[in-house]
Design a protein around this motif. Structure first.
Motif, PDB file in Angstrom:
ATOM      1  N   ALA A  28     -16.928 -30.299  13.918  1.00  0.00           N
ATOM      2  CA  ALA A  28     -15.627 -29.745  14.291  1.00  0.00           C
ATOM      3  C   ALA A  28     -15.012 -30.537  15.442  1.00  0.00           C
ATOM      4  CB  ALA A  28     -15.774 -28.272  14.666  1.00  0.00           C
ATOM      5  N   LYS A  29     -15.818 -30.853  16.451  1.00  0.00           N
ATOM      6  CA  LYS A  29     -15.310 -31.625  17.598  1.00  0.00           C
ATOM      7  C   LYS A  29     -14.885 -33.019  17.177  1.00  0.00           C
ATOM      8  CE  LYS A  29     -18.158 -29.154  21.006  1.00  0.00           C
ATOM      9  NZ  LYS A  29     -19.309 -29.267  21.937  1.00  0.00           N
ATOM     10  N   GLU A  30     -15.677 -33.634  16.292  1.00  0.00           N
ATOM     11  CA  GLU A  30     -15.344 -34.982  15.821  1.00  0.00           C
ATOM     12  C   GLU A  30     -14.040 -34.999  15.032  1.00  0.00           C
ATOM     13  OE1 GLU A  30     -19.928 -36.698  15.358  1.00  0.00           O
ATOM     14  OE2 GLU A  30     -18.795 -36.022  13.601  1.00  0.00           O
ATOM     15  N   GLN A  31     -13.701 -33.859  14.420  1.00  0.00           N
ATOM     16  CA  GLN A  31     -12.476 -33.759  13.638  1.00  0.00           C
ATOM     17  C   GLN A  31     -11.285 -33.270  14.478  1.00  0.00           C
ATOM     18  OE1 GLN A  31     -12.236 -34.905  10.505  1.00  0.00           O
ATOM     19  NE2 GLN A  31     -14.387 -35.532  10.752  1.00  0.00           N
ATOM     20  N   GLY A  32     -11.480 -33.182  15.796  1.00  0.00           N
ATOM     21  CA  GLY A  32     -10.371 -32.877  16.684  1.00  0.00           C
ATOM     22  C   GLY A  32     -10.190 -31.408  17.023  1.00  0.00           C
ATOM     23  N   PHE A  33     -11.181 -30.556  16.723  1.00  0.00           N
ATOM     24  CA  PHE A  33     -11.084 -29.133  17.053  1.00  0.00           C
ATOM     25  C   PHE A  33     -11.719 -28.870  18.419  1.00  0.00           C
ATOM     26  CE2 PHE A  33     -10.855 -29.295  12.451  1.00  0.00           C
ATOM     27  CZ  PHE A  33      -9.824 -28.415  12.164  1.00  0.00           C
ATOM     28  N   THR A  34     -11.240 -27.827  19.066  1.00  0.00           N
ATOM     29  CA  THR A  34     -11.789 -27.389  20.349  1.00  0.00           C
ATOM     30  C   THR A  34     -12.598 -26.121  20.126  1.00  0.00           C
ATOM     31  OG1 THR A  34      -9.903 -28.293  21.569  1.00  0.00           O
ATOM     32  CG2 THR A  34     -11.235 -26.620  22.688  1.00  0.00           C
ATOM     33  N   ILE A  35     -13.858 -26.115  20.563  1.00  0.00           N
ATOM     34  CA  ILE A  35     -14.717 -24.941  20.418  1.00  0.00           C
ATOM     35  C   ILE A  35     -14.474 -24.014  21.601  1.00  0.00           C
ATOM     36  CG2 ILE A  35     -17.055 -24.105  20.048  1.00  0.00           C
ATOM     37  CD1 ILE A  35     -15.992 -26.056  17.920  1.00  0.00           C
ATOM     38  N   VAL A  36     -14.111 -22.775  21.331  1.00  0.00           N
ATOM     39  CA  VAL A  36     -13.842 -21.793  22.392  1.00  0.00           C
ATOM     40  C   VAL A  36     -14.928 -20.728  22.390  1.00  0.00           C
ATOM     41  CG1 VAL A  36     -11.354 -22.204  22.347  1.00  0.00           C
ATOM     42  CG2 VAL A  36     -12.331 -20.429  20.872  1.00  0.00           C
ATOM     43  N   ASP A  37     -15.071 -20.048  23.536  1.00  0.00           N
ATOM     44  CA  ASP A  37     -16.141 -19.070  23.712  1.00  0.00           C
ATOM     45  C   ASP A  37     -15.733 -17.646  23.346  1.00  0.00           C
ATOM     46  OD1 ASP A  37     -17.905 -21.025  24.672  1.00  0.00           O
ATOM     47  OD2 ASP A  37     -17.121 -20.830  26.714  1.00  0.00           O
ATOM     48  N   ARG A  38     -14.427 -17.420  23.160  1.00  0.00           N
ATOM     49  CA  ARG A  38     -13.951 -16.073  22.825  1.00  0.00           C
ATOM     50  C   ARG A  38     -13.117 -16.129  21.546  1.00  0.00           C
ATOM     51  NH1 ARG A  38     -10.723 -12.809  26.421  1.00  0.00           N
ATOM     52  NH2 ARG A  38      -9.252 -14.550  26.265  1.00  0.00           N
ATOM     53  N   SER A  39     -13.347 -15.148  20.676  1.00  0.00           N
ATOM     54  CA  SER A  39     -12.592 -15.119  19.423  1.00  0.00           C
ATOM     55  C   SER A  39     -11.101 -14.916  19.683  1.00  0.00           C
ATOM     56  CB  SER A  39     -13.125 -14.010  18.506  1.00  0.00           C
ATOM     57  OG  SER A  39     -12.949 -12.725  19.096  1.00  0.00           O
ATOM     58  N   ALA A  40     -10.763 -14.238  20.798  1.00  0.00           N
ATOM     59  CA  ALA A  40      -9.356 -13.989  21.117  1.00  0.00           C
ATOM     60  C   ALA A  40      -8.594 -15.276  21.394  1.00  0.00           C
ATOM     61  CB  ALA A  40      -9.255 -13.053  22.316  1.00  0.00           C
ATOM     62  N   ASP A  41      -9.296 -16.351  21.764  1.00  0.00           N
ATOM     63  CA  ASP A  41      -8.653 -17.621  22.075  1.00  0.00           C
ATOM     64  C   ASP A  41      -8.596 -18.555  20.871  1.00  0.00           C
ATOM     65  OD1 ASP A  41      -8.412 -16.816  24.738  1.00  0.00           O
ATOM     66  OD2 ASP A  41     -10.405 -17.594  25.243  1.00  0.00           O
ATOM     67  N   ALA A  42      -9.101 -18.098  19.723  1.00  0.00           N
ATOM     68  CA  ALA A  42      -9.247 -18.980  18.575  1.00  0.00           C
ATOM     69  C   ALA A  42      -8.095 -18.858  17.591  1.00  0.00           C
ATOM     70  CB  ALA A  42     -10.564 -18.680  17.865  1.00  0.00           C
ATOM     71  N   ASN A  43      -7.780 -19.967  16.953  1.00  0.00           N
ATOM     72  CA  ASN A  43      -6.903 -19.983  15.786  1.00  0.00           C
ATOM     73  C   ASN A  43      -7.713 -19.883  14.494  1.00  0.00           C
ATOM     74  OD1 ASN A  43      -5.566 -22.443  17.741  1.00  0.00           O
ATOM     75  ND2 ASN A  43      -4.318 -20.644  17.260  1.00  0.00           N
ATOM     76  N   ILE A  44      -8.971 -20.339  14.584  1.00  0.00           N
ATOM     77  CA  ILE A  44      -9.881 -20.309  13.445  1.00  0.00           C
ATOM     78  C   ILE A  44     -11.171 -19.642  13.890  1.00  0.00           C
ATOM     79  CG2 ILE A  44     -11.153 -21.681  11.755  1.00  0.00           C
ATOM     80  CD1 ILE A  44      -9.106 -23.906  12.189  1.00  0.00           C
ATOM     81  N   ILE A  45     -11.635 -18.676  13.115  1.00  0.00           N
ATOM     82  CA  ILE A  45     -12.906 -17.999  13.385  1.00  0.00           C
ATOM     83  C   ILE A  45     -13.853 -18.310  12.235  1.00  0.00           C
ATOM     84  CG2 ILE A  45     -14.054 -15.765  13.670  1.00  0.00           C
ATOM     85  CD1 ILE A  45     -11.479 -14.731  14.945  1.00  0.00           C
ATOM     86  N   VAL A  46     -14.950 -18.966  12.556  1.00  0.00           N
ATOM     87  CA  VAL A  46     -15.928 -19.385  11.557  1.00  0.00           C
ATOM     88  C   VAL A  46     -17.096 -18.408  11.585  1.00  0.00           C
ATOM     89  CG1 VAL A  46     -17.424 -21.246  10.764  1.00  0.00           C
ATOM     90  CG2 VAL A  46     -15.241 -21.789  11.873  1.00  0.00           C
ATOM     91  N   ALA A  47     -17.318 -17.723  10.470  1.00  0.00           N
ATOM     92  CA  ALA A  47     -18.422 -16.758  10.355  1.00  0.00           C
ATOM     93  C   ALA A  47     -19.552 -17.404   9.570  1.00  0.00           C
ATOM     94  CB  ALA A  47     -17.945 -15.491   9.663  1.00  0.00           C
TER      95      ALA A  47
END
Length: 266
Positions: A28-47
């Protein structure tokens, strides 16, 4: 997916799977995504973890309709909510880099208990007797007293939930493009005193279903919300409607809901 760059990973802290999960985060990081620690801050939630984990991620994040949910299974069996397998990383990279991902929208149930406690369901609401005794429910559709049910319980499912508990009760599998809810009986008792339709029935998205539990000593039903049991005391009225809320998930091309149904059951 270019504009959706904050990603949150929802998973159980299983040491045996941490290396695989870390590998997904690295991709995900290599593809330009930012990993966040809270679901409230996310645009994408990966389950990660299959359909049960997907349902938990949706519930814990508050049934958000402003983000995209992605299901990643770590199980051998096919999964209805998960388009990716944790070890098939090439498929994930290809989907990100090409136009191979679409968005599907799943309807959600709106549930009120006794007019105040409020919940959502993506799969189904189930109401079951908590003791070895049938219980009685007056079933209303809008303002119509439709029937009086005596038996072990009632299941109200969404179209996606129609493949789960509902299907085991001989309910129909419903296309998720149809916003509706399906009502199925659990072991109904039909005799000269109690008479029900005896088959599942489907209600459109403008209907309100009310389940009024007759207070005859069996007043503490087990309320199931998707894959969680709700701890409640005496319940009298349960109102169920289509919420108008949707859950957005990824859809790979040539992997529709009906592809998944075919792969899972046929």
């Amino acid at each position: 997916m270019e504009s959706r760059r904050n990603m949150f990973f929802s998973y159980k802290k299983d040491p045996a799977k941490l290396n695989d999960i870390q590998a997904l985060m690295t991709i995900a990081k290599e593809q330009g995504f930012t990993i966040v620690d809270r679901s409230a801050d996310a645009n994408i939630i990966v389950a990660i973890g299959g359909d049960g984990a997907f349902l938990q991620a949706v519930r814990k994040s508050g049934f958000r309709d402003d983000c995209l949910y992605v299901g990643v299974t770590d199980e051998v069996e096919a999964s209805l909510y998960c388009d990716f397998h944790i070890h098939d990383r090439d498929a994930m990279i290809e989907a990100i880099q090409t136009a191979g991902v679409e968005v599907r929208r799943y309807p959600v149930l709106d549930v009120h208990l006794d007019g105040h406690t409020h919940f959502h369901c993506l799969n189904e609401l189930s109401v079951r007797s908590s003791i070895i005794k049938t219980f009685v429910i007056d079933i209303h559709i809008d303002d119509l007293h439709f029937e009086t049910f005596r038996g072990d319980g009632i299941v109200v499912s969404t179209p996606t939930g129609s493949t789960a508990y509902n299907r085991s009760l001989n309910g129909a599998v419903v296309d998720p493009r149809i916003p509706c809810m399906q009502v199925s009986e659990i072991a109904s008792l039909n005799n000269n005193q109690f008479r029900t339709l005896g088959s599942p029935f489907v209600l459109g998205d403008s209907r309100k279903l009310t389940l009024s539990i007759v207070q005859d000593g069996n007043d503490y039903p087990i309320i199931g919300l998707d894959n969680e049991a709700l701890s409640v005391q005496s319940i009298k009225n349960i109102e169920v409607e289509m919420s108008g809320k949707i859950i957005k998930t990824v859809k790979l091309k040539n992997n529709s809901f009906w592809h998944k149904v075919q792969r899972t059951f046929l």
